[in-house]
Design a protein around this motif. Structure first.
Motif, mmCIF file in Angstrom:
data_model
loop_
_atom_site.group_PDB
_atom_site.id
_atom_site.type_symbol
_atom_site.label_atom_id
_atom_site.label_comp_id
_atom_site.label_asym_id
_atom_site.label_seq_id
_atom_site.Cartn_x
_atom_site.Cartn_y
_atom_site.Cartn_z
ATOM 1 N N PRO A 11 43.172 29.912 46.952
ATOM 2 C CA PRO A 11 44.431 30.073 46.203
ATOM 3 C C PRO A 11 44.602 29.080 45.064
ATOM 4 O O PRO A 11 45.456 29.260 44.199
ATOM 5 C CB PRO A 11 45.505 29.851 47.281
ATOM 6 C CG PRO A 11 44.815 30.118 48.578
ATOM 7 C CD PRO A 11 43.417 29.631 48.377
ATOM 8 N N ARG A 12 43.802 28.043 45.047
ATOM 9 C CA ARG A 12 43.951 27.015 44.027
ATOM 10 C C ARG A 12 43.492 27.506 42.650
ATOM 11 O O ARG A 12 44.058 27.134 41.631
ATOM 12 C CB ARG A 12 43.137 25.792 44.464
ATOM 13 C CG ARG A 12 43.707 24.462 44.017
ATOM 14 C CD ARG A 12 42.912 23.322 44.602
ATOM 15 N NE ARG A 12 43.245 23.090 45.992
ATOM 16 C CZ ARG A 12 42.355 22.920 46.958
ATOM 17 N NH1 ARG A 12 41.079 22.990 46.703
ATOM 18 N NH2 ARG A 12 42.745 22.691 48.192
ATOM 19 N N LEU A 13 42.431 28.309 42.624
ATOM 20 C CA LEU A 13 41.879 28.775 41.354
ATOM 21 C C LEU A 13 42.405 30.138 40.927
ATOM 22 O O LEU A 13 42.402 30.465 39.742
ATOM 23 C CB LEU A 13 40.348 28.831 41.441
ATOM 24 C CG LEU A 13 39.604 27.502 41.331
ATOM 25 C CD1 LEU A 13 38.106 27.704 41.518
ATOM 26 C CD2 LEU A 13 39.878 26.830 39.989
ATOM 27 N N LEU A 14 42.842 30.953 41.877
ATOM 28 C CA LEU A 14 43.238 32.328 41.546
ATOM 29 C C LEU A 14 44.381 32.414 40.529
ATOM 30 O O LEU A 14 44.333 33.249 39.621
ATOM 31 C CB LEU A 14 43.580 33.090 42.826
ATOM 32 C CG LEU A 14 42.375 33.341 43.754
ATOM 33 C CD1 LEU A 14 42.834 33.938 45.073
ATOM 34 C CD2 LEU A 14 41.349 34.251 43.079
ATOM 35 N N PRO A 15 45.421 31.585 40.613
ATOM 36 C CA PRO A 15 46.488 31.688 39.604
ATOM 37 C C PRO A 15 46.001 31.418 38.184
ATOM 38 O O PRO A 15 46.381 32.130 37.249
ATOM 39 C CB PRO A 15 47.507 30.631 40.057
ATOM 40 C CG PRO A 15 47.273 30.488 41.527
ATOM 41 C CD PRO A 15 45.796 30.637 41.702
ATOM 42 N N VAL A 16 45.141 30.416 38.018
ATOM 43 C CA VAL A 16 44.653 30.120 36.671
ATOM 44 C C VAL A 16 43.696 31.205 36.194
ATOM 45 O O VAL A 16 43.655 31.523 34.993
ATOM 46 C CB VAL A 16 44.001 28.712 36.618
ATOM 47 C CG1 VAL A 16 42.665 28.668 37.314
ATOM 48 C CG2 VAL A 16 43.847 28.256 35.166
ATOM 49 N N PHE A 17 42.967 31.824 37.111
ATOM 50 C CA PHE A 17 42.119 32.961 36.735
ATOM 51 C C PHE A 17 42.989 34.120 36.224
ATOM 52 O O PHE A 17 42.655 34.779 35.239
ATOM 53 C CB PHE A 17 41.276 33.428 37.916
ATOM 54 C CG PHE A 17 40.094 32.541 38.246
ATOM 55 C CD1 PHE A 17 39.647 31.584 37.357
ATOM 56 C CD2 PHE A 17 39.429 32.685 39.456
ATOM 57 C CE1 PHE A 17 38.557 30.764 37.660
ATOM 58 C CE2 PHE A 17 38.338 31.880 39.768
ATOM 59 C CZ PHE A 17 37.899 30.917 38.877
ATOM 60 N N GLY A 18 44.103 34.366 36.907
ATOM 61 C CA GLY A 18 45.011 35.427 36.479
ATOM 62 C C GLY A 18 45.587 35.161 35.096
ATOM 63 O O GLY A 18 45.672 36.067 34.250
ATOM 64 N N GLN A 19 45.984 33.912 34.845
ATOM 65 C CA GLN A 19 46.512 33.539 33.534
ATOM 66 C C GLN A 19 45.443 33.697 32.454
ATOM 67 O O GLN A 19 45.723 34.135 31.333
ATOM 68 C CB GLN A 19 47.010 32.095 33.580
ATOM 69 C CG GLN A 19 48.206 31.887 34.497
ATOM 70 C CD GLN A 19 48.405 30.423 34.860
ATOM 71 O OE1 GLN A 19 47.840 29.537 34.220
ATOM 72 N NE2 GLN A 19 49.193 30.167 35.893
ATOM 73 N N MET A 20 44.218 33.339 32.793
ATOM 74 C CA MET A 20 43.105 33.483 31.846
ATOM 75 C C MET A 20 42.906 34.950 31.457
ATOM 76 O O MET A 20 42.697 35.279 30.288
ATOM 77 C CB MET A 20 41.825 32.935 32.473
ATOM 78 C CG MET A 20 40.571 33.184 31.647
ATOM 79 S SD MET A 20 39.072 33.021 32.627
ATOM 80 C CE MET A 20 39.216 34.439 33.730
#
Length: 395
Positions: free
Chosen positions: A207-216
């Motif tokens: 869950p730590r990386l998924l939000p920033v991947f979504g924003q990207m």
């Protein structure tokens, strides 16, 4: 010499998905040599497919990071006692712990008075940080099996019996994927730009990386409208990933099957991944990548003061130079990642240079005498069993 017809009991523990794969391959290699060998311990789906009845769910141990561990100290302590008690009751001929040093090394210490031979598989990365911890290791195991060629020298100079067995990524099948099959199976046109996103196999890290991947992906929607994100994850965290990606602007393909994962690698034009073995998997598949990671700021504060190596990406560490970009903590931002993804897809010189470096790195990971890593590890385990039996006979 241990007879192939004998049936020693091996108690084996893995604490996370990568260790589960490693354990399953080792169990298979051992059974090939000793069909009647029995296993007990803790493992995941892959080890259970090899016949292990796990003492408790492996996912209970899959946690990392100082802040993330603290709320689960009581549960982890209870699992430690449960594992040690099971070993004391079963009295196995050998205990094998795989990676997960936070739990595994405590278990090895806890059972040190039982007189049972112990093997630890995957060296603790104390060469990277907290090197003084190596002084705590004498007496914890009879043999340390390491995956990286420089580790044998590092641990041996500290008086620890260590053997390099080769890196299991070479047995992963990551280079054997079928790009056309992946596109057909998922209904993707040839024009689709497949981007592999690897957030990690633990419930606490994905869950730590998924939000920033979504924003990207929101930023890429205009400049790269044909990008298709593919997220290979372990089945343990698939539901977590599904929930966390519901609001992504592009619906990701979530892959849990190992063959589908390798097919995705073959079809991919680029990847973003956390540090660790995933970088070597992608390198084996020839996928240009950038490494990115974000941990709790408190964990990062302490890590930066303890890490003694110039790189966190395994492929960079083995190459001795920055083969792939490392976008960590403050650089793990949507705009930075989006820019890097575009470079990986559009700059063929960058992609080619990475692939050339990958080939050199991977040659250095081959096991001794050309053995497959699991076979070399199995031979080492059997040698420990033989030494134990010889000592019993002489005693």
């Amino acid at each position: 010499m241990v007879s192939p017809s004998s049936s020693p009991l091996v108690w084996i523990l893995a604490g996370e998905a990568s260790g589960d794969v490693l354990g399953a391959r080792l169990m298979h290699a051992l059974r090939t040599r000793m069909p009647k060998m029995r296993f007990a311990g803790v493992g995941g789906v892959r080890m259970q497919e090899e016949g292990l009845a796990s003492l408790f769910p492996m996912r209970d141990l899959a946690v990392m990071g100082l802040v993330e561990v603290l709320p689960r100290v009581r549960q982890l302590s209870a699992r430690l006692d449960e594992a040690a008690q099971d070993i004391a009751v079963q009295k196995p001929d050998l205990v094998i712990t795989i990676d997960s040093p936070g739990f595994a090394l405590r278990l090895l210490k806890k059972i040190s008075g039982l007189g049972i031979a112990r093997v630890h598989y995957v060296a603790p990365q104390v060469w990277a940080w907290r090197q003084k911890r190596v002084k705590e290791f004498p007496g914890l195991w009879e043999e340390l099996l390491c995956l990286l060629p420089f580790e044998e020298k590092f641990f041996s100079k500290h008086g620890l019996k260590t053997r390099f067995v080769g890196h299991p990524v070479l047995q992963s099948g990551a280079k054997d994927g079928d790009a056309a099959r992946f596109r057909i199976q998922h209904g993707l046109p040839q024009s689709a730009k497949i981007l592999v996103l690897m957030p990690g196999s633990r419930r606490s890290e994905a869950p730590r990386l998924l939000p920033v991947f979504g924003q990207m992906l929101r930023l890429l929607k205009t400049s790269m409208p044909d990008v298709v994100p593919v997220v290979p994850v372990s089945p343990v965290v698939a539901n977590v990933v599904e929930r966390a990606t519901q609001d992504w602007p592009v619906k990701p393909i979530i892959v849990t099957d190992i063959h589908d994962k390798h097919d995705a690698f073959a079809a991919a034009g680029a990847a973003l991944t956390k540090s660790g073995t995933s970088t070597l998997e992608l390198a084996l598949a020839g996928v240009p990548m950038a490494v990115t990671y974000r941990v709790n700021p408190i964990t990062a504060f302490f890590a930066r003061r303890l890490i003694k190596v110039p790189f966190v990406a395994m492929v960079n560490l083995l190459a001795g130079r920055a083969v792939v970009p490392e976008l960590l903590q403050e650089q793990c931002r949507a705009d930075v990642l989006a820019r890097e993804v575009q470079i990986l897809f559009e700059n063929t010189d960058v992609a080619h240079a990475q692939k050339q470096a990958f080939a050199t790195v991977l040659r250095g990971l081959e096991g001794p005498q050309g053995q497959l890593p699991a076979d070399a590890a199995a031979e080492a385990v059997l040698e420990v069993l033989n030494r134990k039996n010889t000592a019993k006979t002489l005693g």
